[in-house]
Write a protein that holds these residues in place. Structure first.
Motif, PDB file in Angstrom:
ATOM      1  N   LYS A  33      32.475  45.235  36.471  1.00  0.00           N
ATOM      2  CA  LYS A  33      31.338  44.755  35.688  1.00  0.00           C
ATOM      3  C   LYS A  33      30.099  45.629  35.867  1.00  0.00           C
ATOM      4  CE  LYS A  33      32.877  39.953  35.846  1.00  0.00           C
ATOM      5  NZ  LYS A  33      32.549  38.568  36.283  1.00  0.00           N
ATOM      6  N   GLU A  34      30.187  46.623  36.721  1.00  0.00           N
ATOM      7  CA  GLU A  34      29.093  47.560  36.902  1.00  0.00           C
ATOM      8  C   GLU A  34      29.640  48.891  37.402  1.00  0.00           C
ATOM      9  OE1 GLU A  34      29.887  45.186  40.414  1.00  0.00           O
ATOM     10  OE2 GLU A  34      28.627  44.444  38.788  1.00  0.00           O
ATOM     11  N   LEU A  35      28.838  49.926  37.226  1.00  0.00           N
ATOM     12  CA  LEU A  35      29.196  51.258  37.713  1.00  0.00           C
ATOM     13  C   LEU A  35      27.966  51.928  38.305  1.00  0.00           C
ATOM     14  CD1 LEU A  35      31.539  52.636  34.892  1.00  0.00           C
ATOM     15  CD2 LEU A  35      32.179  52.270  37.284  1.00  0.00           C
ATOM     16  N   PRO A  36      28.151  52.756  39.343  1.00  0.00           N
ATOM     17  CA  PRO A  36      27.006  53.441  39.930  1.00  0.00           C
ATOM     18  C   PRO A  36      26.493  54.550  39.014  1.00  0.00           C
ATOM     19  CG  PRO A  36      29.036  54.240  40.925  1.00  0.00           C
ATOM     20  CD  PRO A  36      29.415  53.091  40.008  1.00  0.00           C
ATOM     21  N   ASP A  40      22.022  64.199  40.975  1.00  0.00           N
ATOM     22  CA  ASP A  40      21.857  65.133  42.101  1.00  0.00           C
ATOM     23  C   ASP A  40      22.290  64.504  43.426  1.00  0.00           C
ATOM     24  OD1 ASP A  40      20.936  67.142  40.453  1.00  0.00           O
ATOM     25  OD2 ASP A  40      18.813  66.663  40.763  1.00  0.00           O
ATOM     26  N   SER A  41      23.419  63.831  43.389  1.00  0.00           N
ATOM     27  CA  SER A  41      24.033  63.192  44.572  1.00  0.00           C
ATOM     28  C   SER A  41      23.207  62.035  45.125  1.00  0.00           C
ATOM     29  CB  SER A  41      24.273  64.229  45.686  1.00  0.00           C
ATOM     30  OG  SER A  41      25.182  65.216  45.251  1.00  0.00           O
ATOM     31  N   LYS A  42      22.219  61.568  44.352  1.00  0.00           N
ATOM     32  CA  LYS A  42      21.396  60.435  44.777  1.00  0.00           C
ATOM     33  C   LYS A  42      21.736  59.193  43.939  1.00  0.00           C
ATOM     34  CE  LYS A  42      18.994  63.140  47.512  1.00  0.00           C
ATOM     35  NZ  LYS A  42      19.170  63.095  48.981  1.00  0.00           N
ATOM     36  N   LEU A  43      21.915  58.079  44.615  1.00  0.00           N
ATOM     37  CA  LEU A  43      22.192  56.825  43.917  1.00  0.00           C
ATOM     38  C   LEU A  43      20.921  56.304  43.260  1.00  0.00           C
ATOM     39  CD1 LEU A  43      24.196  54.422  43.365  1.00  0.00           C
ATOM     40  CD2 LEU A  43      23.268  53.391  45.454  1.00  0.00           C
ATOM     41  N   LEU A  44      20.962  56.108  41.957  1.00  0.00           N
ATOM     42  CA  LEU A  44      19.821  55.562  41.227  1.00  0.00           C
ATOM     43  C   LEU A  44      19.920  54.043  41.103  1.00  0.00           C
ATOM     44  CD1 LEU A  44      19.532  58.156  38.299  1.00  0.00           C
ATOM     45  CD2 LEU A  44      18.431  58.206  40.562  1.00  0.00           C
ATOM     46  N   GLY A  45      21.130  53.532  41.233  1.00  0.00           N
ATOM     47  CA  GLY A  45      21.381  52.104  41.068  1.00  0.00           C
ATOM     48  C   GLY A  45      22.699  51.916  40.340  1.00  0.00           C
ATOM     49  N   PHE A  46      22.873  50.746  39.749  1.00  0.00           N
ATOM     50  CA  PHE A  46      24.084  50.449  38.983  1.00  0.00           C
ATOM     51  C   PHE A  46      23.687  49.983  37.588  1.00  0.00           C
ATOM     52  CE2 PHE A  46      25.226  50.043  43.378  1.00  0.00           C
ATOM     53  CZ  PHE A  46      26.574  50.371  43.470  1.00  0.00           C
ATOM     54  N   VAL A  47      24.513  50.325  36.617  1.00  0.00           N
ATOM     55  CA  VAL A  47      24.315  49.795  35.275  1.00  0.00           C
ATOM     56  C   VAL A  47      25.351  48.691  35.089  1.00  0.00           C
ATOM     57  CG1 VAL A  47      25.861  51.475  34.168  1.00  0.00           C
ATOM     58  CG2 VAL A  47      24.072  50.361  32.827  1.00  0.00           C
ATOM     59  N   SER A  48      24.940  47.585  34.503  1.00  0.00           N
ATOM     60  CA  SER A  48      25.823  46.420  34.395  1.00  0.00           C
ATOM     61  C   SER A  48      26.396  46.264  32.995  1.00  0.00           C
ATOM     62  CB  SER A  48      25.069  45.140  34.782  1.00  0.00           C
ATOM     63  OG  SER A  48      24.150  44.778  33.782  1.00  0.00           O
ATOM     64  N   GLU A  49      27.587  45.711  32.940  1.00  0.00           N
ATOM     65  CA  GLU A  49      28.255  45.431  31.677  1.00  0.00           C
ATOM     66  C   GLU A  49      27.421  44.480  30.818  1.00  0.00           C
ATOM     67  OE1 GLU A  49      32.800  44.268  30.763  1.00  0.00           O
ATOM     68  OE2 GLU A  49      31.666  42.714  31.804  1.00  0.00           O
ATOM     69  N   GLU A  50      26.784  43.514  31.479  1.00  0.00           N
ATOM     70  CA  GLU A  50      25.993  42.525  30.749  1.00  0.00           C
ATOM     71  C   GLU A  50      24.884  43.189  29.940  1.00  0.00           C
ATOM     72  OE1 GLU A  50      23.338  38.488  31.656  1.00  0.00           O
ATOM     73  OE2 GLU A  50      24.260  39.605  33.301  1.00  0.00           O
ATOM     74  N   LEU A  51      24.215  44.176  30.551  1.00  0.00           N
ATOM     75  CA  LEU A  51      23.126  44.856  29.840  1.00  0.00           C
ATOM     76  C   LEU A  51      23.660  45.749  28.726  1.00  0.00           C
ATOM     77  CD1 LEU A  51      20.678  45.833  32.730  1.00  0.00           C
ATOM     78  CD2 LEU A  51      20.329  44.120  30.958  1.00  0.00           C
ATOM     79  N   MET A  58      19.470  48.222  23.214  1.00  0.00           N
ATOM     80  CA  MET A  58      20.407  49.220  22.720  1.00  0.00           C
ATOM     81  C   MET A  58      19.824  50.618  22.913  1.00  0.00           C
ATOM     82  SD  MET A  58      21.862  47.341  19.271  1.00  0.00           S
ATOM     83  CE  MET A  58      23.150  48.578  19.086  1.00  0.00           C
ATOM     84  N   HIS A  59      20.484  51.368  23.818  1.00  0.00           N
ATOM     85  CA  HIS A  59      20.065  52.746  24.072  1.00  0.00           C
ATOM     86  C   HIS A  59      21.285  53.651  23.960  1.00  0.00           C
ATOM     87  CE1 HIS A  59      16.160  51.308  25.402  1.00  0.00           C
ATOM     88  NE2 HIS A  59      16.745  50.520  26.293  1.00  0.00           N
ATOM     89  N   ALA A  60      21.033  54.922  23.762  1.00  0.00           N
ATOM     90  CA  ALA A  60      22.130  55.876  23.602  1.00  0.00           C
ATOM     91  C   ALA A  60      22.702  56.329  24.940  1.00  0.00           C
ATOM     92  CB  ALA A  60      21.654  57.092  22.804  1.00  0.00           C
ATOM     93  N   GLU A  61      21.830  56.424  25.954  1.00  0.00           N
ATOM     94  CA  GLU A  61      22.260  56.970  27.242  1.00  0.00           C
ATOM     95  C   GLU A  61      22.117  55.946  28.361  1.00  0.00           C
ATOM     96  OE1 GLU A  61      20.038  60.535  27.908  1.00  0.00           O
ATOM     97  OE2 GLU A  61      21.196  61.697  26.433  1.00  0.00           O
ATOM     98  N   VAL A  62      22.933  56.110  29.365  1.00  0.00           N
ATOM     99  CA  VAL A  62      22.945  55.190  30.509  1.00  0.00           C
ATOM    100  C   VAL A  62      21.591  55.141  31.206  1.00  0.00           C
ATOM    101  CG1 VAL A  62      23.904  54.871  32.835  1.00  0.00           C
ATOM    102  CG2 VAL A  62      25.427  55.385  30.905  1.00  0.00           C
ATOM    103  N   GLY A  63      20.959  56.290  31.360  1.00  0.00           N
ATOM    104  CA  GLY A  63      19.702  56.370  32.106  1.00  0.00           C
ATOM    105  C   GLY A  63      18.566  55.591  31.489  1.00  0.00           C
ATOM    106  N   ALA A  64      18.691  55.200  30.237  1.00  0.00           N
ATOM    107  CA  ALA A  64      17.623  54.449  29.568  1.00  0.00           C
ATOM    108  C   ALA A  64      17.671  52.965  29.907  1.00  0.00           C
ATOM    109  CB  ALA A  64      17.721  54.642  28.061  1.00  0.00           C
ATOM    110  N   TYR A  65      18.758  52.528  30.507  1.00  0.00           N
ATOM    111  CA  TYR A  65      18.917  51.105  30.836  1.00  0.00           C
ATOM    112  C   TYR A  65      18.315  50.796  32.213  1.00  0.00           C
ATOM    113  CZ  TYR A  65      22.007  50.162  26.910  1.00  0.00           C
ATOM    114  OH  TYR A  65      22.513  49.986  25.644  1.00  0.00           O
ATOM    115  N   PRO A  66      17.783  49.581  32.382  1.00  0.00           N
ATOM    116  CA  PRO A  66      17.302  49.187  33.711  1.00  0.00           C
ATOM    117  C   PRO A  66      18.473  49.089  34.689  1.00  0.00           C
ATOM    118  CG  PRO A  66      17.293  47.309  32.211  1.00  0.00           C
ATOM    119  CD  PRO A  66      17.593  48.517  31.373  1.00  0.00           C
ATOM    120  N   MET A  67      18.238  49.564  35.904  1.00  0.00           N
ATOM    121  CA  MET A  67      19.282  49.578  36.921  1.00  0.00           C
ATOM    122  C   MET A  67      19.229  48.312  37.781  1.00  0.00           C
ATOM    123  SD  MET A  67      20.888  52.470  36.481  1.00  0.00           S
ATOM    124  CE  MET A  67      20.549  53.714  35.226  1.00  0.00           C
TER     125      MET A  67
END
Length: 220
Positions: A33-36, A40-51, A58-67
């Motif tokens: 339900k989520e992925l890291p 640059d080898s640094k964890l930014l957080g996880f993106v969730s399936e729910e979001l 609705m965003h095109a790229e993963v980085g635009a979503y809240p972590m």
């Protein structure tokens, strides 16, 4: 066993620049339900399936979503029990493993349960007994002696504050015999209140049962 030994290298991290289609595909493929999200080898957080499936976001790229899960990680050399403690705080399917600040991978909770299932706490036939007493009256040596006098062995024990009465503690025992009537009687005579007991004779625990049993031993 340490956390690094349980990393599941089949589950890849996402990059902030990855498109949403890839994220959804990997979540579906690995049934998570989520992925890291790593940069640059640094964890930014996880993106969730729910979001990702929220029609109002609705965003095109993963980085635009809240972590989420910015602190859902442990160090690579930590004991694998610590993974469950972190997971229990965040209620996620996985925990990130770091070496200092470098992302190494993730451990799936389902993999932890498989390892836990190999231990005597789950694998051996027997019973779980829950006791109640005051902290001053608690003696694991005495409890073990009573259990052993009745031909059994304590495979695991955990002590935590009683939720209803802070002057008392709850003791959870894993015993290697299914019939604990005589043990319960002996413990009662020594001043311990037996609040519950059940056996695991049928060995039919599913993953939810195993997780619940493990958390009985890990909860503070």
């Amino acid at each position: 066993m340490i956390a690094e030994q349980l990393i599941n290298y089949m589950v890849p991290p996402l990059k902030p620049s990855d498109d949403i289609a890839r994220a959804k595909q990997w979540m579906d493929e690995f049934r998570v339900k989520e992925l890291p999200v790593v940069h640059d080898s640094k964890l930014l957080g996880f993106v969730s399936e729910e979001l990702l499936y929220d029609s109002e976001i609705m965003h095109a790229e993963v980085g635009a979503y809240p972590m989420i899960g910015h602190t859902c990680f442990i160090q690579a050399t930590s004991h694998y029990y610590d993974i469950l403690k972190v997971q229990n705080q965040h209620h996620m399917d996985m925990v990130a493993i770091l070496s200092d600040e470098e992302f190494k991978g993730v451990v799936l909770i389902s993999d932890i349960l498989k390892e836990f299932a190999k231990t005597a706490i789950v694998n051996a036939q027997g019973a779980i007994v829950t006791l109640q007493t005051s902290l001053n009256d608690y003696s694991l040596a005495e409890i073990s002696r009573i259990v052993e006098m009745n031909g059994s062995t304590v495979l695991g024990a955990n002590v935590k504050p009683d939720l209803d009465d802070p002057s008392l503690i709850e003791i959870v025992l894993r015993i290697n015999h299914q019939d604990v009537n005589q043990i319960a009687t002996g413990l009662s005579k020594s001043g311990y209140k037996v609040t519950s007991s059940f056996n695991t004779e049928d060995n039919s625990f599913d993953e939810k049962d195993r997780f619940g049993m493990l958390m009985k031993f890990l909860d503070p």
